[in-house]
Each structure stands twice: as structure tokens, then as C-alpha cells.
Design a protein around this motif. Structure first.
Motif, mmCIF file in Angstrom:
data_model
loop_
_atom_site.group_PDB
_atom_site.id
_atom_site.type_symbol
_atom_site.label_atom_id
_atom_site.label_comp_id
_atom_site.label_asym_id
_atom_site.label_seq_id
_atom_site.Cartn_x
_atom_site.Cartn_y
_atom_site.Cartn_z
ATOM 1 N N ILE A 166 55.580 -41.202 -5.378
ATOM 2 C CA ILE A 166 56.297 -41.189 -6.701
ATOM 3 C C ILE A 166 55.700 -40.147 -7.344
ATOM 4 O O ILE A 166 56.408 -39.331 -8.182
ATOM 5 C CB ILE A 166 56.269 -42.537 -7.328
ATOM 6 N N LEU A 167 54.428 -40.270 -7.563
ATOM 7 C CA LEU A 167 53.725 -39.254 -8.491
ATOM 8 C C LEU A 167 54.165 -37.831 -8.080
ATOM 9 O O LEU A 167 54.424 -37.051 -9.073
ATOM 10 C CB LEU A 167 52.050 -39.381 -8.421
ATOM 11 N N GLY A 216 57.542 -36.761 -8.890
ATOM 12 C CA GLY A 216 57.462 -36.698 -10.522
ATOM 13 C C GLY A 216 56.835 -35.490 -10.661
ATOM 14 O O GLY A 216 57.233 -34.718 -11.904
ATOM 15 N N SER A 272 64.430 -37.322 -14.489
ATOM 16 C CA SER A 272 65.212 -38.025 -13.344
ATOM 17 C C SER A 272 66.213 -37.450 -12.727
ATOM 18 O O SER A 272 66.774 -37.913 -11.638
ATOM 19 C CB SER A 272 65.798 -39.293 -14.123
ATOM 20 N N ASP A 325 56.582 -42.654 -19.350
ATOM 21 C CA ASP A 325 57.971 -42.172 -18.417
ATOM 22 C C ASP A 325 58.347 -43.059 -17.452
ATOM 23 O O ASP A 325 57.262 -44.104 -17.184
ATOM 24 C CB ASP A 325 57.735 -40.864 -18.030
ATOM 25 N N THR A 361 58.474 -42.873 -14.492
ATOM 26 C CA THR A 361 57.460 -42.848 -13.106
ATOM 27 C C THR A 361 56.342 -43.640 -13.142
ATOM 28 O O THR A 361 55.984 -44.051 -12.193
ATOM 29 C CB THR A 361 57.167 -41.278 -12.980
ATOM 30 N N THR A 387 55.180 -46.584 -10.626
ATOM 31 C CA THR A 387 53.988 -46.650 -9.979
ATOM 32 C C THR A 387 53.406 -47.723 -10.346
ATOM 33 O O THR A 387 52.793 -48.297 -9.226
ATOM 34 C CB THR A 387 53.009 -45.568 -10.543
ATOM 35 N N ASP A 400 65.970 -44.104 -10.101
ATOM 36 C CA ASP A 400 64.403 -44.128 -9.619
ATOM 37 C C ASP A 400 64.212 -45.205 -8.450
ATOM 38 O O ASP A 400 63.282 -44.913 -7.915
ATOM 39 C CB ASP A 400 63.452 -44.495 -10.800
ATOM 40 N N THR A 407 63.771 -43.832 -5.262
ATOM 41 C CA THR A 407 62.145 -42.864 -4.934
ATOM 42 C C THR A 407 61.216 -43.879 -4.357
ATOM 43 O O THR A 407 60.837 -43.246 -3.549
ATOM 44 C CB THR A 407 62.076 -42.233 -6.197
ATOM 45 N N ALA A 408 61.261 -44.992 -4.866
ATOM 46 C CA ALA A 408 60.046 -45.896 -4.351
ATOM 47 C C ALA A 408 59.997 -46.463 -3.239
ATOM 48 O O ALA A 408 58.964 -46.959 -2.683
ATOM 49 C CB ALA A 408 59.789 -46.758 -5.647
#
Lengths: 243, 266, 272
Positions: B16-17, B20, B54, B183, B185, B189, B205, B208-209
């Protein structure tokens, strides 16, 4: 302190073996009060290590150190009553001249008492005007006086001098030699001088011991050494320095 | 077992990081039709696109497509928080196109006279997410009022937080957050790592995870919609190219890519 | 002290002077920009807002706390590092690398690492919660931990430098003058390293005060609990840039006051 004290001061008996950088250094000698011993030898012979062992800064591999009847080889440096003047003096950079000299007394008394006790030393060593300077502001000769006064103000039984002249400019050396000799005479206790200069040795004493590669190669008076050198080193050294 | 779970979550958090932080990313340097413009080559024009965080993945894909269709144009996507991007643009950062995750940042740029007519091209909505396995048993927005739970939300100064405030007002819920993040992200996280029991993020989002988080369906969420505006800058170096990029995003091609990523139609 | 004899002024050659001035400008000009941009008129009103005061109090408290912790643990670590000179190369380098890690690690990654250690599913955090019901993240304590993590190397390296300059032979000289080990530390080592310790503590404090990435990742951002000045400033930048600049100025002013007030008495290099 007067010269009369000398008679009551103890003698030094040393029989030391230390290991430095893997190689052994052995030396045995007696030093009577008022009759300094000069340890002469080339660089790296182990002279400074012998002094460090006497002062307790380097552990003995074997042997003994006695002051009068008192064995000190098991004691930490602070309990040996042995004063050491380092080659580069190692003054306390954060303390004034006065507080450097007062240091030993300060360890067992108040600041005021220690400073009062240091005053006469300032006077005797011509340091009164410099009392509030810090070591960084002193000349080499001045620093040497402070180092000697600091060591002697601790009232040690034995005084060790490690190359006391080597950090000085050539011009002031002769003058400082005479001054040092007079202070050492005044002290009157057992004194060991380490040097590679026969002239420095001669200024303080005529009793000498030659250390080469960790071993004593000759001992006697300077005159005896000159007359009868036991090794090529002694011969060269005394030849070069003879007038 | 537990260790494996934690490290899987850590991997997810790291990805995720990374996602981002992936911007600014430069699209494919190799035009797919190199024969059409032999002399001018690739160094001719650079189009700089400032896009909300995003949008990073979507815009990278669209940038590649645009470059394929426009040999000699390099598209550089600079993504970040919409508010921060707006501030950078107002302070003189050289952007050709600006796409924001909310209308307020675009408004700020418009007031500075740097964009003329923004168009809303996508919408997004919020979702309630929990760590894999839903350890705290969160089933509704009301659970966010439970003191003993660890809750991560966006701060209301950023778009996802502002949308969250509207959502909670609509649902008459008073959440007790443990942290208000800068944010989306960061919220994601912390959910993926299992450090919080629940968080509120954008629908887009969640994808993404991956498996580290689970969605909890909340009916109220559909009513609170974030609108994403886009506009070419009035002082763009190549206004025609900037306008064409905006057309790509708002057109059918853009629609398809955005929908695939989970964005709603305007 | 004025009585030092004036040394002939060491004059810089012009290339050195030009580069030095450029470097200085590089450091100072962004601050000039900040000051020029500042909403001076509204500043008093901006700075007394409750969230700002809350962040200020929190930042000061946590930075002081983490500096104290850094002193307690950092001075012994610096001593270890200074004495490690005699070790074999590998362990010596590993030790130095370990202390350097927080300096090279992006603080956000440091924050993730702290979560993986002390978080609810962390190596230490999970047993901690199971045994005592204690969780570390999202607490003011977590802010302090994050600050200690990033600021400790600053203190350790400053103190280590001071310890190295306090020659071991100076301590031996004190011993030959009758000083016990404690007296050597009290009368020689401590006064010699004190300026370095103070300088390290100041650096450590200002670094802790400015800490952002590890804090927001590990401790989060909740007003009054974990939202420190830098985090408040960053968030304000999203919605109210004037407030962000005001907060940044506040941080800057605090750091400057700390540095200037300590300069003459403590920072090494002033004393002869």
C-alpha cells in the motif's frame, strides 16, 4: 618541604615484567631517595611501559613494586602515592592552572582547602600570574611547570618523569633542565627519569640504566657507561653527546 | 499461524505504501508507433499531470495510452494529497492538468485564476474496512461508537475525512477515533496491519489492499459521494495537448479504466 | 573569553567563501520564504487557537520526555561506542551501523517497523497485550517512543565525539593524582564531555520536536493525544495554508530560542 625531608622518604624497589604489543619488557632496579635513576634507551625499548607499570597504569605480568617496606603492586594507581609527569603533560584542559595543581588535594578535601594548599606551589614555580589561565593558553615550559607542580602537590613518595624535555623547544631546554633539576632536588624522594637524551639525564643524576628491546643491557654511572659501553647503542649515544 | 498472518499483513501494508509512493511515475518511454514521427523523437513535449493520490494507478494507465496515441509526448503524473497539490499549483508548480479528489481543492485553484472550467469525471464513495477476519466483529457504522475499539479515520481537513464527516452526519453516528490520518493510505495501512479494528476509506482503495482487509457493507455509504473534477491549466505549456488529455480521461476510454478501478460515473 | 591573544585572522580563499555563502543561503533562504509568506496580521489569532496550543503543549512535553530518555540510555550507549574502538572489526561496525540505522531509514518506515515490533500483532506488542492488556500505538507514549527512535542517534554521536576527545590518558593522569574511579568520572570525564552531552541533548530535542513520519505512522494523529505540531502543520497545509505557516513559524521560533539560549554556555567550540 625542605631537603631535610629526603632522609625520611622511602626508597623504591622495582622488579617488573610487563607485556606490551606482544613482547615482554623486564627491568629490575632500586632507587634511593635523593638519587634519581635515569632509564635511557632508544625509542620503543619499553621505557614508558616500565613507568606505566610502576604507576599502576599497566598490569604487571610478573614481579613486584615496593615503596619502603610497602608493596604497592596490587594497588590501583590512586593508592600508590606515585606521581607521574607525562611526556605531553596531560593537563586537565577544563581546569585552570590553579585547579590543576589543586587537583590531588581536592580529591580528599574541599575546594577551598585544595586551592589554599596549591597557592605556595604557584609561587614556588613562578605560576602565580598564570593561576587562572587554562592549559590551552600556556607555553610548553609553563605547561611543564604546571605538570610537575601538579604531581608534587600530591605529595607522592615516588616521582616518575617520562621524557620531560621532549615537548620543549630546543632554546628553552637548557634553562628548563636546570629548573627541573632544582625542583627534583627539592622534592628529595625516589625519582625515575625516562629519557633518550644523555644531557637530560646528566642534568638530574649520574645514575643510569640502559633499556634496549625490553631488556636491561647496562647499568652504572654515566661516566662508567661512557668509559665502558656494553652495547653499540650506548657507545654511539654517549659518543655523540660527549663534549 | 499468527506470525504468518502478521507478516502477510506487513507485506500488504508495504505494498500500500509503495503504491502511495509510486508517483511521480513516467509512462512508457517507448511509443508503440515509432514510425509515424521519425525526426522529432521522444524529447519533444512533456505533459505534467497533477492527480489526487487515489487516481495514481488509473492515471498511470491512461498516461501510457495517451503516449501511445501521441508519439513525442511524455506524460508525467505527479500524485499526492489533493489539498497539497492545489497548494503547490497556487505556489507556481508547473502543472498542465489538475485532477482532484474533491471540489474544494479545485475551487482554490480556480480562485487563483489557473483553471477555467473543471469537469467532474468520476465519483467515489466511502467504505468501512476491517482487518482480514474482522477480529472485532464490526458489522455497521454504529460499531465505530464503541470506545474499546481502535478506529482510524481521515482527518476532516483532507477530502476523505470531509466525506466521512458527511457520512456520519447522515447516519447519525458519533465515531470515537483513535487517530485522524492525513490521507487514506495511512488509514488503510493501519487496518491492513491489524493495528486498528476498523477504518473508513474510499471504495477504490480497498482494491489496493488485497486480502489483508475486508469490506463491511454499510448502506449509508452510497449516499455520500465524492466528486472528482479535472481541468487543463489556463497557463499550460501546450493547451491543445492538455485539453486532449482531459478528453481522454472524460471520454469512453477513461470511463472504462475508471470503472474497472471502482470509480463511479459522474 | 576576551583575553585570548588575537590570532592572525585566518582568511578564506575566495572559492571557499563563495561556496560557504552559497551553502548558507541554501539553508536560510527557504526560511526567508516562510517568513515572507507568513500571515503576520492574523498570526496572534492563529496561534491562540485551541488546537494549536494543544499541539504545542503536546510537542513540548513529548520532546522533553524523549530527550530525557535519550540522555539516560544514550550516554551509556555512546560510552560503549567510544570504547568499541578496541573491538574486532565486524562487531564494531555492526554496532555503529545499528546506531546509524534511524538516520538513514525514512521515518515512515521506522514507524512501520515500530508497529511490527510494538503493535497489537507485533513481536513484543502481541504478548504485551495478552499479558497486561497494554497496547502501545495511538498513545502519547507511542509519540515518545517514535521520537526516541529517530532522535537517539543524534545524542549518541554527539556524546561519542565528546568522549573520544576526552582523552583516556587524562583519566589516567587523574588516577595517578589519587582520584578514585568515581572521582575520575565526576571531576574529569563528566566536565569534559558535558558540552558534548548538552549539544547532543539540544540536537536530540529539536529533532524530536520536528519528528513527523515515524510519529504519524506509529502513534497516529489524534488532537491532544498524538497530534504534535509538525503533524498539525502538515494537516493544516491541506485545508488552511495560513495556519500551517503559522504552526511552522512556531516550531521554528521554539527551536531558535532553544539553540540561541544554550549557545554560549554549552555548545562546544566557544570555550578556549
Amino acid at each position: 618541604m625542605t631537603a631535610g625531608d629526603a632522609a625520611r622518604r622511602p626508597a623504591l624497589h622495582a622488579d617488573v615484567r610487563v607485556v606490551r604489543g606482544g613482547s615482554p619488557i623486564t627491568a629490575a632496579f632500586d632507587v634511593a631517595p635523593g638519587r634519581p635513576l635515569a632509564i635511557i634507551g632508544p625509542n620503543g625499548a619499553g621505557k614508558s611501559s616500565v613507568l606505566a607499570a610502576l604507576a599502576g597504569l599497566l598490569p604487571l605480568a610478573a614481579g613486584t613494586v615496593r615503596i619502603g617496606g610497602r608493596s604497592v603492586d596490587g594497588l590501583p594507581p590512586e593508592h600508590r602515592r606515585i606521581g607521574l609527569v607525562f611526556q605531553d603533560y596531560v593537563l586537565f584542559p577544563h581546569l585552570t592552572v590553579l585547579d590543576n595543581i589543586a587537583f590531588a588535594v581536592r580529591m580528599r578535601a574541599s575546594r577551598t582547602t585544595a586551592r589554599t594548599a596549591a597557592e605556595p606551589w604557584l609561587d614556588r614555580y613562578g605560576l602565580t600570574a598564570l593561576a587562572h589561565r587554562r592549559p590551552g593558553e600556556l607555553s610548553g615550559g609553563q605547561a611543564q611547570r604546571v605538570a610537575l607542580a601538579r604531581a608534587l602537590a600530591a605529595e607522592p613518595d615516588v616521582l616518575l618523569l617520562d621524557e620531560p624535555m621532549s615537548a620543549l623547544d630546543v632554546e628553552v631546554r637548557a634553562e628548563m633542565r636546570a629548573e627541573l633539576a632544582s625542583h627534583v632536588r627539592e622534592f628529595g624522594g625516589a625519582t625515575v627519569l625516562v629519557t633518550h637524551s644523555p644531557a637530560d639525564a646528566a642534568a638530574l643524576t649520574d645514575s643510569a640504566l640502559v633499556l634496549e628491546s625490553g631488556r636491561v643491557t647496562q647499568r652504572g654511572t654515566l661516566a662508567e657507561l661512557r668509559a665502558n659501553p656494553a652495547t653499540p647503542y650506548v657507545e654511539r649515544l654517549l659518543e655523540a653527546s660527549s663534549d | 499461524m499468527r506470525r504468518a498472518g502478521a507478516s502477510a499483513a506487513a507485506m500488504a501494508a508495504a505494498s500500500i505504501l509503495l503504491a502511495g509512493c509510486a508517483a511521480p511515475s513516467v509512462g512508457s518511454p517507448e511509443p508503440t508507433t515509432p514510425t509515424t514521427t521519425p525526426a522529432t523523437g521522444s524529447a519533444a513535449t512533456t505533459l505534467t499531470v497533477f492527480a489526487a493520490a487515489s487516481l495514481a494507478t488509473v492515471f498511470d494507465e491512461l498516461a501510457e495510452r495517451f503516449e501511445a496515441e501521441h508519439p513525442g509526448v511524455d506524460v508525467v503524473v505527479n500524485s499526492g494529497g489533493s489539498g497539497a497539490l492545489a497548494e503547490q499549483i497556487v505556489q507556481g508548480a508547473p502543472a498542465d492538468v489538475f485532477a482532484a479528489a474533491a471540489e474544494a481543492p479545485m475551487q482554490r485553484v480556480m480562485e487563483a485564476g489557473l483553471v477555467a472550467a473543471p469537469v467532474v469525471f468520476a465519483t467515489n464513495s466511502l467504505e468501512l474496512v476491517v482487518p482480514a477476519g474482522n477480529p472485532a466483529g464490526v458489522t455497521s457504522l454504529e460499531d465505530l461508537e464503541r470506545e474499546e475499539l481502535r478506529i482510524a479515520l481521515c482527518d476532516e481537513s483532507v477530502p476523505c475525512g470531509a466525506a466521512g464527516v458527511r457520512l456520519f452526519a447522515d447516519a447519525a453516528v458519533k465515531p470515537v477515533p483513535d487517530t485522524l490520518e492525513s490521507d487514506v493510505t495511512a488509514v488503510l495501512t493501519k487496518v491492513a496491519l491489524g493495528e486498528v479494528d476498523a477504518g473508513v476509506v474510499y471504495r477504490t482503495d480497498v482494491r489496493t489492499a488485497g486480502d489483508a482487509v475486508e469490506r463491511v457493507v454499510v448502506p449509508e455509504a452510497a449516499s455520500v459521494v465524492s466528486r472528482y473534477p479535472i481541468a487543463p491549466m489556463t497557463d499550460a505549456a501546450e493547451p491543445a495537448i492538455a485539453a486532449e488529455f482531459v478528453q481522454l480521461v472524460t471520454g469512453d476510454a477513461g470511463r472504462t479504466v475508471l470503472e474497472h478501478a471502482g470509480f463511479g460515473a459522474p | 573569553m576576551g583575553r585570548r591573544t588575537a590570532e592572525p585572522a585566518a582568511r578564506l580563499s575566495w572559492p571557499v567563501a563563495v561556496l560557504a555563502v552559497t551553502a548558507l543561503a541554501f539553508l536560510v533562504l527557504p526560511i526567508v520564504g516562510l517568513i515572507a509568506r507568513a500571515p503576520w496580521g492574523e498570526l496572534p489569532e492563529l496561534l491562540v487557537r485551541a488546537p494549536v496550543l494543544e499541539a504545542l503543549v503536546l510537542s513540548f512535553g513529548t520532546a522533553l520526555g524523549s530527550t530525557a530518555i535519550c540522555l539516560v540510555f544514550g550516554v551509556p550507549l555512546a560510552t560503549l561506542l567510544a570504547r568499541a574502538g578496541g573491538w574486532r572489526a565486524l562487531p564494531r561496525r555492526l554496532l555503529r551501523a545499528a546506531v546509524t540505522v534511524p538516520l538513514v531509514l525514512p521515518p515512515v518506515v521506522g514507524g512501520i517497523a515500530l508497529l511490527l515490533l510494538l503493535g497489537r500483532r507485533g513481536l513484543v506488542g502481541a504478548p504485551l497485550e495478552a499479558a497486561f492488556g497494554v497496547t502501545v500505538p495511538f498513545t502519547t507514549g507511542a509519540v515518545v517512543i517514535a521520537q526516541v527512535f529517530v532522535a537517539l542517534p543524534f545524542l549518541v554521536f554527539a556524546v561519542e565525539g565528546a568522549l573520544r576527545s576526552a582523552n583516556r590518558r587524562t583519566e589516567l593522569a587523574a588516577a595517578t593524582l589519587g582520584a578514585s574511579r568515581w572521582q575520575v568520572f565526576r571531576f574529569v570525564t563528566l566536565p569534559l564531555v558535558a558540552p558534548g552531552v548538552a549539544a547532543g541533548a539540544v540536537l536530540c530535542f529539536t529533532r524530536a520536536l520536528g519528528e513527523f513520519g515515524a510519529t504519524i505512522t506509529f502513534a497516529g494523529s489524534l488532537p491532544g493525544v498524538t497530534r504534535t505540531l509538525p503533524i498539525a502543520s502538515y494537516l493544516a497545509m491541506q485545508s488552511d495554508p495560513d495556519e500551517a505557516v503559522a504552526l511552522a513559524l512556531l516550531l521554528l521560533a521554539v527551536s531558535l530560542v532553544v539553540l540561541l539560549s544554550l549557545r554560549d554556555r554549552w555548545v562546544p567550540g566557544v570555550r578556549a
